[in-house]
Write a protein that holds these residues in place. Structure first.
Motif, PDB file in Angstrom:
ATOM      1  N   ALA A  27      -0.375  63.031 -19.156  1.00 21.05           N
ATOM      2  CA  ALA A  27      -0.309  61.810 -18.263  1.00 21.05           C
ATOM      3  C   ALA A  27      -1.734  61.087 -17.762  1.00 21.05           C
ATOM      4  O   ALA A  27      -1.836  60.055 -17.703  1.00 21.05           O
ATOM      5  CB  ALA A  27       0.862  62.016 -17.040  1.00 21.05           C
ATOM      6  N   LYS A  28      -2.681  62.312 -17.360  1.00 16.14           N
ATOM      7  CA  LYS A  28      -3.984  62.078 -16.895  1.00 16.14           C
ATOM      8  C   LYS A  28      -4.791  61.490 -18.013  1.00 16.14           C
ATOM      9  O   LYS A  28      -5.558  60.625 -17.420  1.00 16.14           O
ATOM     10  CB  LYS A  28      -4.501  63.261 -16.432  1.00 16.14           C
ATOM     11  CG  LYS A  28      -3.919  63.947 -14.998  1.00 16.14           C
ATOM     12  CD  LYS A  28      -4.503  65.365 -14.585  1.00 16.14           C
ATOM     13  CE  LYS A  28      -3.817  65.753 -13.499  1.00 16.14           C
ATOM     14  NZ  LYS A  28      -4.265  66.909 -13.149  1.00 16.14           N
ATOM     15  N   LYS A  57       4.899  56.387 -17.730  1.00 15.85           N
ATOM     16  CA  LYS A  57       6.166  56.597 -17.705  1.00 15.85           C
ATOM     17  C   LYS A  57       6.685  58.200 -18.162  1.00 15.85           C
ATOM     18  O   LYS A  57       5.777  58.468 -19.073  1.00 15.85           O
ATOM     19  CB  LYS A  57       6.609  55.492 -18.964  1.00 15.85           C
ATOM     20  CG  LYS A  57       6.523  54.101 -18.361  1.00 15.85           C
ATOM     21  CD  LYS A  57       6.986  53.105 -19.476  1.00 15.85           C
ATOM     22  CE  LYS A  57       6.805  51.588 -19.184  1.00 15.85           C
ATOM     23  NZ  LYS A  57       6.916  50.968 -20.135  1.00 15.85           N
ATOM     24  N   ALA A  58       7.836  58.353 -17.759  1.00 20.31           N
ATOM     25  CA  ALA A  58       8.343  59.806 -17.986  1.00 20.31           C
ATOM     26  C   ALA A  58       9.869  59.783 -18.020  1.00 20.31           C
ATOM     27  O   ALA A  58      10.403  59.018 -17.279  1.00 20.31           O
ATOM     28  CB  ALA A  58       7.678  60.670 -17.080  1.00 20.31           C
ATOM     29  N   VAL A  59      10.499  60.647 -19.036  1.00 22.62           N
ATOM     30  CA  VAL A  59      11.713  61.071 -18.717  1.00 22.62           C
ATOM     31  C   VAL A  59      12.088  62.492 -19.293  1.00 22.62           C
ATOM     32  O   VAL A  59      11.262  62.983 -19.888  1.00 22.62           O
ATOM     33  CB  VAL A  59      12.497  60.101 -19.849  1.00 22.62           C
ATOM     34  CG1 VAL A  59      12.411  60.306 -21.178  1.00 22.62           C
ATOM     35  CG2 VAL A  59      14.130  60.164 -19.438  1.00 22.62           C
ATOM     36  N   ALA A  60      13.103  63.136 -18.575  1.00 20.88           N
ATOM     37  CA  ALA A  60      13.384  64.472 -18.732  1.00 20.88           C
ATOM     38  C   ALA A  60      14.784  64.524 -19.697  1.00 20.88           C
ATOM     39  O   ALA A  60      15.626  63.901 -19.368  1.00 20.88           O
ATOM     40  CB  ALA A  60      13.506  65.217 -17.780  1.00 20.88           C
ATOM     41  N   ILE A  61      14.736  65.341 -20.722  1.00 25.54           N
ATOM     42  CA  ILE A  61      15.996  65.278 -21.636  1.00 25.54           C
ATOM     43  C   ILE A  61      16.336  66.971 -21.860  1.00 25.54           C
ATOM     44  O   ILE A  61      15.384  67.755 -22.106  1.00 25.54           O
ATOM     45  CB  ILE A  61      15.879  64.757 -22.859  1.00 25.54           C
ATOM     46  CG1 ILE A  61      15.349  63.380 -22.680  1.00 25.54           C
ATOM     47  CG2 ILE A  61      17.287  64.911 -23.873  1.00 25.54           C
ATOM     48  CD1 ILE A  61      15.264  62.614 -23.915  1.00 25.54           C
ATOM     49  N   GLN A  62      17.488  67.264 -21.613  1.00 28.88           N
ATOM     50  CA  GLN A  62      17.967  68.828 -21.906  1.00 28.88           C
ATOM     51  C   GLN A  62      17.903  69.166 -23.260  1.00 28.88           C
ATOM     52  O   GLN A  62      18.305  68.438 -24.131  1.00 28.88           O
ATOM     53  CB  GLN A  62      19.453  69.092 -21.210  1.00 28.88           C
ATOM     54  CG  GLN A  62      19.826  70.315 -20.943  1.00 28.88           C
ATOM     55  CD  GLN A  62      20.267  71.113 -22.433  1.00 28.88           C
ATOM     56  OE1 GLN A  62      20.655  70.594 -23.302  1.00 28.88           O
ATOM     57  NE2 GLN A  62      19.872  72.412 -22.508  1.00 28.88           N
ATOM     58  N   LEU A  63      17.451  70.287 -23.612  1.00 25.29           N
ATOM     59  CA  LEU A  63      17.324  70.999 -24.892  1.00 25.29           C
ATOM     60  C   LEU A  63      17.299  72.268 -25.061  1.00 25.29           C
ATOM     61  O   LEU A  63      16.513  72.950 -24.283  1.00 25.29           O
ATOM     62  CB  LEU A  63      16.197  70.488 -25.604  1.00 25.29           C
ATOM     63  CG  LEU A  63      15.449  71.124 -27.039  1.00 25.29           C
ATOM     64  CD1 LEU A  63      16.582  70.647 -28.079  1.00 25.29           C
ATOM     65  CD2 LEU A  63      14.118  70.591 -27.191  1.00 25.29           C
ATOM     66  N   ASN A  64      17.862  72.959 -25.699  1.00 18.37           N
ATOM     67  CA  ASN A  64      17.912  74.159 -25.960  1.00 18.37           C
ATOM     68  C   ASN A  64      17.532  74.376 -27.457  1.00 18.37           C
ATOM     69  O   ASN A  64      17.914  74.568 -28.240  1.00 18.37           O
ATOM     70  CB  ASN A  64      19.413  74.911 -25.888  1.00 18.37           C
ATOM     71  CG  ASN A  64      19.323  76.477 -26.129  1.00 18.37           C
ATOM     72  OD1 ASN A  64      18.422  77.118 -26.626  1.00 18.37           O
ATOM     73  ND2 ASN A  64      20.260  77.474 -25.892  1.00 18.37           N
TER      74      ASN A  64
END
Length: 255
Positions: A27-28, A57-64
């Motif tokens: 991001a930096k 901008k950012a988003v978090a998504i679950q993942l195994n």
């Protein structure tokens, strides 16, 4: 006139430790970021908030990453997030960071422990990358994560380090085969780092910490912030001619 869009990086295991530092450093550098988490949703959302504070901008998504059968659904969610959060169809950089360690001697490693290491560190990264390439832009890059333990041995990490050795070999093949798409593939090998990885032994065991510092040329144990900036560099134009390289970031450990 076409509006210039930020490049987008996907960092697996981005909710804490090294992955968090990678995401913040990306991001930096002006990249937007998708972070994945396995079960630490709140921590991942905190990372998203930090990235947004940096103006990206950012988003978090679950993942195994050990469940290959879940990858199709995961990338459906990625595609949805790309449209809704980033106004984009594709992303540019993939960082295969997610992982856990196992500390067990070669003689006592069980089949299930080895299967975990294969599924998380090799098979997962192998097929996740394969599917990611369907929605990655040409001219981007992949950063795989290895370990100093592929160059020097430390009893108890035979299964883990062997998978990282496999990833180092795979990195060269990926770089060769993806060259036509101008996608660069490199692998970064951290030395011992103070995180909660492996139960936090490097951070919390003072004797181990002092021993590692004593065999490191720069005289201390690594910190998460020593690694993230190197991954971010590899996801910029500054690294446009760096390809198929194993870059060890260990402060000069066991030289």
């Amino acid at each position: 006139m076409e509006i210039h869009k930020n490049k987008i990086a996907l960092v697996t295991g981005g909710s804490r430790g090294l992955g968090k530092d990678m995401a913040l450093n990306l991001a930096k550098k002006g990249l937007d970021v998708i972070v994945t988490y396995n079960n630490k949703n709140e921590e991942a959302e905190a990372v998203v908030a930090e990235i947004q504070k940096l103006g990206q901008k950012a988003v978090a998504i679950q993942l195994n990453v050990s469940e290959v059968s879940s990858f199709d659904l995961f990338f459906q969610k990625v595609s949805t997030a790309l449209k809704s959060t980033f106004d984009a169809e594709n992303f540019d950089f993939l960082v295969n960071n997610a992982g856990v360690g196992v500390h067990e001697s070669f003689l006592t490693t069980t089949e299930s422990q080895l299967d975990d290491m294969v599924n998380i560190h090799f098979k997962g990264a192998f097929f996740l990358t394969q599917k990611a390439l369907q929605i990655m832009n040409d001219g981007g890059g992949i950063v795989n994560i290895s370990s100093g333990l592929t160059r020097f041995s430390f009893p108890g990490y035979a299964a883990y380090a062997s998978m990282k050795g496999a990833m180092e070999t795979l990195t060269k093949y990926q770089a060769k085969e993806l060259g036509a798409r101008k996608i660069r593939v490199n692998i970064v090998a951290p030395g011992a780092i103070e995180t909660d990885f492996g139960g936090g032994a490097v951070r919390d065991n003072e004797q181990l910490n002092q021993f590692i510092a004593s065999v490191t040329a720069l005289g201390r144990v690594g910190l998460p912030e020593d690694i993230g900036s190197v991954i971010a560099f590899l996801c910029t134009e500054d690294a446009k001619w760096v390809n198929a390289q194993r870059i060890e970031v260990s402060g000069g450990m066991n030289l």
